[in-house]
Design a protein around this motif. Sequence first.
Motif, PDB file in Angstrom:
ATOM      1  N   LEU A 197       6.288   6.911  16.077  1.00 57.19           N
ATOM      2  CA  LEU A 197       5.673   5.771  15.501  1.00 57.19           C
ATOM      3  C   LEU A 197       6.748   4.962  14.669  1.00 57.19           C
ATOM      4  CD1 LEU A 197       2.364   6.542  13.679  1.00 57.19           C
ATOM      5  CD2 LEU A 197       2.786   4.884  15.548  1.00 57.19           C
ATOM      6  N   SER A 198       7.482   5.902  14.131  1.00 58.97           N
ATOM      7  CA  SER A 198       8.556   5.014  13.142  1.00 58.97           C
ATOM      8  C   SER A 198       9.371   4.449  14.122  1.00 58.97           C
ATOM      9  CB  SER A 198       9.269   6.076  12.095  1.00 58.97           C
ATOM     10  OG  SER A 198      10.054   6.630  12.779  1.00 58.97           O
ATOM     11  N   ALA A 199       9.928   5.410  15.124  1.00 58.41           N
ATOM     12  CA  ALA A 199      10.938   4.737  16.056  1.00 58.41           C
ATOM     13  C   ALA A 199      10.253   3.402  16.737  1.00 58.41           C
ATOM     14  CB  ALA A 199      11.137   5.680  17.065  1.00 58.41           C
ATOM     15  N   GLU A 200       9.221   3.382  17.145  1.00 55.58           N
ATOM     16  CA  GLU A 200       8.441   1.976  17.828  1.00 55.58           C
ATOM     17  C   GLU A 200       8.536   0.831  16.782  1.00 55.58           C
ATOM     18  OE1 GLU A 200       4.509   2.666  19.213  1.00 55.58           O
ATOM     19  OE2 GLU A 200       5.016   4.672  20.148  1.00 55.58           O
ATOM     20  N   ALA A 201       8.468   1.304  15.549  1.00 52.01           N
ATOM     21  CA  ALA A 201       8.354   0.336  14.654  1.00 52.01           C
ATOM     22  C   ALA A 201       9.841  -0.082  14.257  1.00 52.01           C
ATOM     23  CB  ALA A 201       7.764   0.770  13.306  1.00 52.01           C
ATOM     24  N   LEU A 221       9.312   4.956   2.291  1.00 55.50           N
ATOM     25  CA  LEU A 221       8.376   3.648   2.594  1.00 55.50           C
ATOM     26  C   LEU A 221       7.922   3.370   3.776  1.00 55.50           C
ATOM     27  CD1 LEU A 221      10.340   1.596  -0.263  1.00 55.50           C
ATOM     28  CD2 LEU A 221       8.236   2.359  -0.295  1.00 55.50           C
ATOM     29  N   ALA A 222       8.969   3.409   4.773  1.00 59.57           N
ATOM     30  CA  ALA A 222       8.538   3.281   6.037  1.00 59.57           C
ATOM     31  C   ALA A 222       7.546   4.127   6.650  1.00 59.57           C
ATOM     32  CB  ALA A 222       9.863   3.380   6.892  1.00 59.57           C
ATOM     33  N   LEU A 223       7.694   5.393   6.321  1.00 55.72           N
ATOM     34  CA  LEU A 223       6.508   6.453   6.763  1.00 55.72           C
ATOM     35  C   LEU A 223       5.191   6.065   6.055  1.00 55.72           C
ATOM     36  CD1 LEU A 223       8.642   9.483   7.134  1.00 55.72           C
ATOM     37  CD2 LEU A 223       8.174   7.766   8.957  1.00 55.72           C
ATOM     38  N   ALA A 224       5.306   5.830   4.839  1.00 48.72           N
ATOM     39  CA  ALA A 224       4.397   5.574   3.885  1.00 48.72           C
ATOM     40  C   ALA A 224       3.425   4.417   4.714  1.00 48.72           C
ATOM     41  CB  ALA A 224       4.499   5.472   2.615  1.00 48.72           C
ATOM     42  N   ALA A 225       4.400   3.434   4.838  1.00 47.23           N
ATOM     43  CA  ALA A 225       3.490   1.959   5.427  1.00 47.23           C
ATOM     44  C   ALA A 225       2.896   2.487   6.698  1.00 47.23           C
ATOM     45  CB  ALA A 225       4.588   1.109   5.563  1.00 47.23           C
ATOM     46  N   LEU A 226       3.162   3.240   7.622  1.00 46.64           N
ATOM     47  CA  LEU A 226       2.876   3.556   8.781  1.00 46.64           C
ATOM     48  C   LEU A 226       1.521   4.505   8.602  1.00 46.64           C
ATOM     49  CD1 LEU A 226       5.970   4.367  10.840  1.00 46.64           C
ATOM     50  CD2 LEU A 226       4.196   2.732  11.364  1.00 46.64           C
ATOM     51  N   ALA A 256      14.169  15.509  11.210  1.00 48.11           N
ATOM     52  CA  ALA A 256      14.222  16.603   9.909  1.00 48.11           C
ATOM     53  C   ALA A 256      13.533  15.787   8.866  1.00 48.11           C
ATOM     54  CB  ALA A 256      15.597  17.142   9.881  1.00 48.11           C
ATOM     55  N   THR A 257      13.943  14.500   8.545  1.00 45.30           N
ATOM     56  CA  THR A 257      13.579  13.932   7.260  1.00 45.30           C
ATOM     57  C   THR A 257      11.831  13.631   7.568  1.00 45.30           C
ATOM     58  OG1 THR A 257      15.389  12.687   6.776  1.00 45.30           O
ATOM     59  CG2 THR A 257      13.624  11.831   6.091  1.00 45.30           C
ATOM     60  N   VAL A 258      11.314  13.525   8.722  1.00 39.94           N
ATOM     61  CA  VAL A 258       9.992  13.382   8.771  1.00 39.94           C
ATOM     62  C   VAL A 258       9.298  14.685   8.361  1.00 39.94           C
ATOM     63  CG1 VAL A 258       8.203  12.885  10.333  1.00 39.94           C
ATOM     64  CG2 VAL A 258      10.213  11.754  10.616  1.00 39.94           C
ATOM     65  N   TYR A 259       9.755  15.673   8.843  1.00 42.22           N
ATOM     66  CA  TYR A 259       9.309  17.160   8.401  1.00 42.22           C
ATOM     67  C   TYR A 259       9.325  17.182   6.756  1.00 42.22           C
ATOM     68  CZ  TYR A 259       8.781  19.301  13.038  1.00 42.22           C
ATOM     69  OH  TYR A 259       8.447  19.608  14.437  1.00 42.22           O
ATOM     70  N   ASN A 260      10.472  17.062   6.471  1.00 39.27           N
ATOM     71  CA  ASN A 260      10.720  17.146   4.857  1.00 39.27           C
ATOM     72  C   ASN A 260       9.736  16.160   4.186  1.00 39.27           C
ATOM     73  OD1 ASN A 260      12.641  18.931   5.596  1.00 39.27           O
ATOM     74  ND2 ASN A 260      14.380  17.507   5.264  1.00 39.27           N
ATOM     75  N   ARG A 269       0.776  -1.165  -0.164  1.00 39.16           N
ATOM     76  CA  ARG A 269       0.130  -0.020  -0.010  1.00 39.16           C
ATOM     77  C   ARG A 269       0.839   1.231  -0.101  1.00 39.16           C
ATOM     78  NH1 ARG A 269      -4.218  -2.109   3.670  1.00 39.16           N
ATOM     79  NH2 ARG A 269      -5.928  -2.631   2.581  1.00 39.16           N
ATOM     80  N   GLY A 270       1.804   1.109   0.698  1.00 39.96           N
ATOM     81  CA  GLY A 270       2.824   2.458   0.856  1.00 39.96           C
ATOM     82  C   GLY A 270       3.403   2.577  -0.503  1.00 39.96           C
ATOM     83  N   THR A 271       4.071   1.554  -1.206  1.00 40.22           N
ATOM     84  CA  THR A 271       4.837   1.548  -2.202  1.00 40.22           C
ATOM     85  C   THR A 271       3.788   2.280  -3.368  1.00 40.22           C
ATOM     86  OG1 THR A 271       5.897  -0.241  -1.655  1.00 40.22           O
ATOM     87  CG2 THR A 271       6.159   0.181  -3.989  1.00 40.22           C
ATOM     88  N   ASP A 272       2.518   1.742  -3.277  1.00 44.83           N
ATOM     89  CA  ASP A 272       1.562   2.220  -4.383  1.00 44.83           C
ATOM     90  C   ASP A 272       1.318   3.519  -4.292  1.00 44.83           C
ATOM     91  OD1 ASP A 272       1.614  -0.458  -5.312  1.00 44.83           O
ATOM     92  OD2 ASP A 272      -0.332  -1.020  -4.641  1.00 44.83           O
ATOM     93  N   TRP A 273       1.192   3.893  -2.970  1.00 43.40           N
ATOM     94  CA  TRP A 273       0.588   5.304  -2.384  1.00 43.40           C
ATOM     95  C   TRP A 273       1.600   6.274  -3.149  1.00 43.40           C
ATOM     96  CZ3 TRP A 273       1.892   8.483   2.054  1.00 43.40           C
ATOM     97  CH2 TRP A 273       0.937   9.462   2.573  1.00 43.40           C
TER      98      TRP A 273
END
Lengths: 138, 138
Positions: free
Chosen positions: B48-52, B25-30, B59-63, B8-12
Amino acid sequence: MQVTAQKRGTDWLAGAGLRPTRQRLALAALLVGDGENRHVTAESLHALSAEAGEKVSLATVYNTLRAFCEAGLMNEVVVDGSKSYFDTRMDDHPHFYWEDSHALTDAPTEALRIEGLPEAPAGMQVSRVDVVIRLKRA
Amino acid sequence: MQVTAQKRGTDWLAGAGLRPTRQRLALAALLVGDGENRHVTAESLHALSAEAGEKVSLATVYNTLRAFCEAGLMNEVVVDGSKSYFDTRMDDHPHFYWEDSHALTDAPTEALRIEGLPEAPAGMQVSRVDVVIRLKRA
DNA sequence: TTAAGTGCAAATTATTTGCAGTAAG
DNA sequence: CTTACTGCAAATAATTTGCACTTAA
């Protein structure tokens, strides 16, 4: 005119039981002196007071706006994540937000009516319904 | 399940023509991995990503959230002057803002209808109408 | 190979706060 | 007098950016 603006400000403060200091009177006169409602940011009000020849520090403008809100004289309106806008009009009403100029104004509210507002979840109550109509150049 | 979320993340991402890097990809999947829409802040998504177990800098999350918005995958919702919320749901819909927990959720929208919306001033057009229903403890 | 994406740390922006001085009641 | 208010400068909080490094195409 001057006198009226001053008086309006003074009464406004008195009505909320706030101590009428020189700076508060100056800001109050700028905000409600003409009887119109006004939308400001801390920066814009600070600029206004500077133009009017009043010396009020930016920190005091911030603190004063907060104090006015807590006293129930103004409301904070959130439209732009980066700045806080303060509105002298106290009833729940919709706003126009001009995306290009970052200005906030009242939207004519005559006919606006929100139908079918969902009910508040159990244990909660609606505190306010914010309606912001974002405008962009056509 | 894992596989589906990844896909789903990849397609998105692919749908928006964004380069599928490991972090995206990681963020999209979340964000869209379970097909539900989600409301996050940069901080909450980073947590969330840290937990995963994914390593993505704040900074990358923001960007990345900015990039997703610009690509039309998400919308920024303004409810609280101090933080930016991002919503994976793209249609114009009302939100509940839980003032005590600072959470943002979709409001059931079945019946909601805004009547008598004022016309946009000359030369302007309505870009969006934000409706935020603020909830406080009853 | 090469332009886009990433991570860090430093920079910005909006706002708040600590504290010594000033003024309202 | 006494407590609230003010101003400055330093402190915060959220977010952005510069730049060297990595990676998808």
